[in-house]
Motif scaffolding. Structure first.
Motif, PDB file in Angstrom:
ATOM      1  N   LEU A 183       5.376  30.651  64.095  1.00 42.39           N
ATOM      2  CA  LEU A 183       4.810  29.740  65.092  1.00 42.39           C
ATOM      3  C   LEU A 183       5.591  29.824  66.408  1.00 42.39           C
ATOM      4  CD1 LEU A 183       4.158  26.621  62.830  1.00 42.39           C
ATOM      5  CD2 LEU A 183       2.597  28.484  63.426  1.00 42.39           C
ATOM      6  N   LEU A 184       6.902  29.895  66.310  1.00 44.57           N
ATOM      7  CA  LEU A 184       7.723  30.034  67.520  1.00 44.57           C
ATOM      8  C   LEU A 184       7.413  31.339  68.247  1.00 44.57           C
ATOM      9  CD1 LEU A 184      11.082  28.779  65.988  1.00 44.57           C
ATOM     10  CD2 LEU A 184       9.770  27.598  67.768  1.00 44.57           C
ATOM     11  N   ARG A 185       7.271  32.407  67.470  1.00 42.65           N
ATOM     12  CA  ARG A 185       6.992  33.705  68.092  1.00 42.65           C
ATOM     13  C   ARG A 185       5.603  33.744  68.704  1.00 42.65           C
ATOM     14  NH1 ARG A 185       9.689  37.437  63.271  1.00 42.65           N
ATOM     15  NH2 ARG A 185      11.875  37.052  63.861  1.00 42.65           N
ATOM     16  N   THR A 205      -2.287  38.596  69.792  1.00 36.18           N
ATOM     17  CA  THR A 205      -2.559  39.655  68.820  1.00 36.18           C
ATOM     18  C   THR A 205      -1.301  40.182  68.139  1.00 36.18           C
ATOM     19  OG1 THR A 205      -2.490  41.284  70.612  1.00 36.18           O
ATOM     20  CG2 THR A 205      -4.655  40.379  70.014  1.00 36.18           C
ATOM     21  N   ASP A 206      -0.156  40.087  68.781  1.00 38.94           N
ATOM     22  CA  ASP A 206       1.087  40.602  68.178  1.00 38.94           C
ATOM     23  C   ASP A 206       2.240  39.701  68.597  1.00 38.94           C
ATOM     24  OD1 ASP A 206       3.134  41.984  67.036  1.00 38.94           O
ATOM     25  OD2 ASP A 206       2.667  43.915  67.976  1.00 38.94           O
ATOM     26  N   TRP A 207       2.780  39.011  67.625  1.00 40.50           N
ATOM     27  CA  TRP A 207       3.868  38.076  67.931  1.00 40.50           C
ATOM     28  C   TRP A 207       5.189  38.509  67.304  1.00 40.50           C
ATOM     29  CZ3 TRP A 207      -0.451  36.994  65.004  1.00 40.50           C
ATOM     30  CH2 TRP A 207      -0.269  36.765  63.643  1.00 40.50           C
ATOM     31  N   ASN A 208       5.247  39.744  66.828  1.00 43.22           N
ATOM     32  CA  ASN A 208       6.466  40.244  66.190  1.00 43.22           C
ATOM     33  C   ASN A 208       7.076  41.425  66.941  1.00 43.22           C
ATOM     34  OD1 ASN A 208       6.861  38.521  63.863  1.00 43.22           O
ATOM     35  ND2 ASN A 208       4.961  39.386  63.059  1.00 43.22           N
ATOM     36  N   THR A 209       6.831  41.490  68.225  1.00 41.34           N
ATOM     37  CA  THR A 209       7.409  42.580  69.013  1.00 41.34           C
ATOM     38  C   THR A 209       8.887  42.310  69.284  1.00 41.34           C
ATOM     39  OG1 THR A 209       6.934  41.564  71.154  1.00 41.34           O
ATOM     40  CG2 THR A 209       5.184  42.893  70.151  1.00 41.34           C
ATOM     41  N   PRO A 265      10.554  27.376  73.474  1.00 42.76           N
ATOM     42  CA  PRO A 265      10.687  27.390  72.012  1.00 42.76           C
ATOM     43  C   PRO A 265      12.061  27.925  71.606  1.00 42.76           C
ATOM     44  CG  PRO A 265       8.602  28.376  72.706  1.00 42.76           C
ATOM     45  CD  PRO A 265       9.446  28.224  73.933  1.00 42.76           C
ATOM     46  N   VAL A 266      12.688  27.250  70.661  1.00 43.42           N
ATOM     47  CA  VAL A 266      13.995  27.657  70.151  1.00 43.42           C
ATOM     48  C   VAL A 266      13.991  27.555  68.629  1.00 43.42           C
ATOM     49  CG1 VAL A 266      15.280  26.967  72.214  1.00 43.42           C
ATOM     50  CG2 VAL A 266      14.924  25.315  70.377  1.00 43.42           C
ATOM     51  N   LEU A 267      14.903  28.278  68.015  1.00 44.29           N
ATOM     52  CA  LEU A 267      15.059  28.185  66.561  1.00 44.29           C
ATOM     53  C   LEU A 267      16.080  27.092  66.270  1.00 44.29           C
ATOM     54  CD1 LEU A 267      14.295  29.327  63.785  1.00 44.29           C
ATOM     55  CD2 LEU A 267      16.196  30.939  64.024  1.00 44.29           C
ATOM     56  N   PHE A 268      15.590  25.941  65.862  1.00 44.59           N
ATOM     57  CA  PHE A 268      16.453  24.799  65.577  1.00 44.59           C
ATOM     58  C   PHE A 268      17.509  25.158  64.540  1.00 44.59           C
ATOM     59  CE2 PHE A 268      16.556  20.370  63.448  1.00 44.59           C
ATOM     60  CZ  PHE A 268      17.639  19.980  64.207  1.00 44.59           C
ATOM     61  N   LYS A 314      10.866  38.636  69.984  1.00 47.34           N
ATOM     62  CA  LYS A 314      12.054  38.239  69.225  1.00 47.34           C
ATOM     63  C   LYS A 314      13.251  38.040  70.147  1.00 47.34           C
ATOM     64  CE  LYS A 314      10.482  40.700  65.080  1.00 47.34           C
ATOM     65  NZ  LYS A 314      10.743  41.834  64.158  1.00 47.34           N
ATOM     66  N   GLN A 315      13.401  38.922  71.125  1.00 48.82           N
ATOM     67  CA  GLN A 315      14.519  38.821  72.056  1.00 48.82           C
ATOM     68  C   GLN A 315      14.412  37.560  72.899  1.00 48.82           C
ATOM     69  OE1 GLN A 315      17.265  40.415  72.212  1.00 48.82           O
ATOM     70  NE2 GLN A 315      18.054  39.528  74.110  1.00 48.82           N
ATOM     71  N   ARG A 316      13.205  37.235  73.382  1.00 48.14           N
ATOM     72  CA  ARG A 316      13.054  36.025  74.199  1.00 48.14           C
ATOM     73  C   ARG A 316      13.381  34.773  73.382  1.00 48.14           C
ATOM     74  NH1 ARG A 316      10.343  34.197  78.826  1.00 48.14           N
ATOM     75  NH2 ARG A 316      10.803  36.296  79.622  1.00 48.14           N
ATOM     76  N   LEU A 317      12.973  34.730  72.128  1.00 48.17           N
ATOM     77  CA  LEU A 317      13.289  33.569  71.289  1.00 48.17           C
ATOM     78  C   LEU A 317      14.801  33.447  71.097  1.00 48.17           C
ATOM     79  CD1 LEU A 317      12.356  31.180  69.602  1.00 48.17           C
ATOM     80  CD2 LEU A 317      12.044  32.746  67.666  1.00 48.17           C
ATOM     81  N   ARG A 318      15.472  34.573  70.884  1.00 48.43           N
ATOM     82  CA  ARG A 318      16.940  34.544  70.776  1.00 48.43           C
ATOM     83  C   ARG A 318      17.558  34.060  72.082  1.00 48.43           C
ATOM     84  NH1 ARG A 318      16.219  39.398  67.669  1.00 48.43           N
ATOM     85  NH2 ARG A 318      16.393  40.662  69.574  1.00 48.43           N
TER      86      ARG A 318
END
Length: 214
Positions: free
Chosen positions: A90-92, A140-144, A37-40, A148-152
């Motif tokens: 959704l990405l997170r 249960t928690d997608w805002n850790t 997953p990436v932030l387009f 966030k670091q993995r998505l970046r």
């Protein structure tokens, strides 16, 4: 075995179509697929581009095109209630599920999120629907900070690999962009001589005769 990195953002209808077309494109090949997953929007910003949905007539064409492609493929595709929307949650969720399983999200996780966006006609970023989706996926928690670091990191890795759009598949340093890039990917995996190293590299040496100021 071929190692493939598939970069996707659930905001993209072409990523949805490409996700479903990928198994047929790879049929009979020995592959290991990593869904990233990436932030387009982050890639668009890096390359100085607008998204298709940010250009009004292009947005209209895009939705006419993808819904037609979906019908051609026999998929129950529907546009979400509004587009573009903010896909970060959704990405997170996808990233969080992957981390919980020790890596990247698997195909079933990605399928569930794509269906949430592209097969209901409902608001893709509705808070309650998002929470329900996370519950179904046992997230249960997608805002850790780790999520966030993995998505970046995924987004930065895509940019470093030369990815500029979704869906994109990266194999041995080569980028195959879009649904219509999948047959080219298969040809490369099969050793098509038209995609030899020299033929592939030739495009990089084509000079620009004029450049438009930004």
């Amino acid at each position: 075995m071929h190692q493939l990195d598939v970069y996707l953002d659930f905001i993209s209808p072409y990523a949805y179509l490409g996700f479903h077309a990928l198994p047929e494109a790879l049929e009979g090949q020995s592959v290991s697929v990593n869904y990233k997953p990436v932030l387009f929007a982050g890639m668009l910003k890096h390359w100085g581009q607008l998204g298709p949905a940010e250009v009004p007539p292009k947005k209209v064409w895009t939705f006419r095109h993808v819904l037609w492609l979906g019908q051609q493929a026999g998929r129950s595709m529907q546009a979400p209630a509004a587009h573009p929307f903010n896909p970060l949650a959704l990405l997170r969720i996808a990233v969080a599920k992957g981390l919980a399983q020790g890596g990247d999200p698997n195909r079933e996780t990605c399928r569930a999120i794509f269906e949430h966006v592209w097969e209901t006609g409902l608001p893709a970023d509705d808070a309650q629907r998002t929470a329900d989706l996370a519950q179904r996926l046992h997230v249960t928690d997608w805002n850790t900070d780790a999520v966030k670091q993995r998505l970046r990191e995924n987004t930065e890795a895509a940019i470093a690999a030369g990815v500029f759009g979704v869906p994109s598949v990266v194999w041995q340093g080569r980028v195959f962009w879009g649904v219509d890039g999948l047959p080219m990917l298969r040809a490369a995996l099969e050793g098509d001589p038209r995609l030899s190293d020299a033929a592939w590299a030739a495009a990089e040496s084509i000079p620009a005769a004029v450049e438009r100021p930004r």
